[in-house]
Design a protein around this motif. Structure first.
Motif, short mmCIF file in Angstrom:
data_model
loop_
_atom_site.label_atom_id
_atom_site.label_comp_id
_atom_site.label_asym_id
_atom_site.label_seq_id
_atom_site.Cartn_x
_atom_site.Cartn_y
_atom_site.Cartn_z
N ASP A 51 0.85 -1.18 0.00
CA ASP A 51 0.00 0.00 0.00
C ASP A 51 0.89 1.24 0.00
N ARG A 70 -3.68 0.81 -2.80
CA ARG A 70 -3.01 -0.47 -2.91
C ARG A 70 -2.35 -0.55 -4.27
N ASP A 82 -8.77 -3.42 -1.19
CA ASP A 82 -8.10 -3.72 0.08
C ASP A 82 -9.07 -3.89 1.24
#
Length: 160
Positions: A51, A70, A82
């Motif tokens: 991330d 992400r 995510d």
């Protein structure tokens, strides 16, 4: 955005500390900009998800702008994203910093429900009104005045 107290330098140092505290790694610091990454493993045996988190702390402002996403990966990307992990992480960092959220005001009216169009308006006033340049009476409401709770605008009266 978040609002902080103190100097921008103090804010940047606090952000870097919290990034490390929450398991992230500061990748780059350039002036007002901080770039970091957080690695998480969703399933055993799969590669880590990465991330990217970016912060901007301008020197002439008391707001922190941020962005988190992400990183796309062919082997382990989920079509559902995510699952809110980035949002939760940033909220946890904000709470740890004891900073307040700044509400983002949105007054967008879409002409077409699902698509952007040239007929959309973006708030109570717009510079796209061609009749405004031809009109001398600035106190007259335009078709874009949409706040029913605001007080009527009184024309400016200069002493003679």
């Amino acid at each position: 955005p978040w609002v902080y107290e103190g100097t921008p330098e103090q804010a940047r140092e606090k952000i870097k500390f919290q990034i490390k505290r929450f398991g992230g790694k500061v990748i780059r610091v350039e002036g007002d900009y901080i770039r970091s990454e957080f690695r998480t493993q969703n399933l055993p045996g799969q590669p880590d998800e990465v991330d990217d988190v970016e912060f901007l702390v301008p020197a002439d402002d008391c707001l922190v702008q941020f962005r988190s996403a992400r990183r796309p990966s062919k082997t382990s990307s989920s079509p559902a994203g995510d699952f809110g992990a980035n949002k939760r992480r940033l909220e946890d960092i904000r709470i740890a910093l004891h900073w307040e959220k700044v509400p983002v005001l949105r007054n967008r009216k879409r002409a077409l429900i699902f698509f952007e169009s040239p007929f959309d308006t973006f708030g109570p006033a717009s510079g796209d009104d061609p009749a405004a340049s031809e009109r001398d009476d600035l106190a007259a409401p335009t078709k874009f005045d949409s706040d029913p709770l605001s007080l009527p605008v009184e024309p400016l009266r200069l002493p003679k």
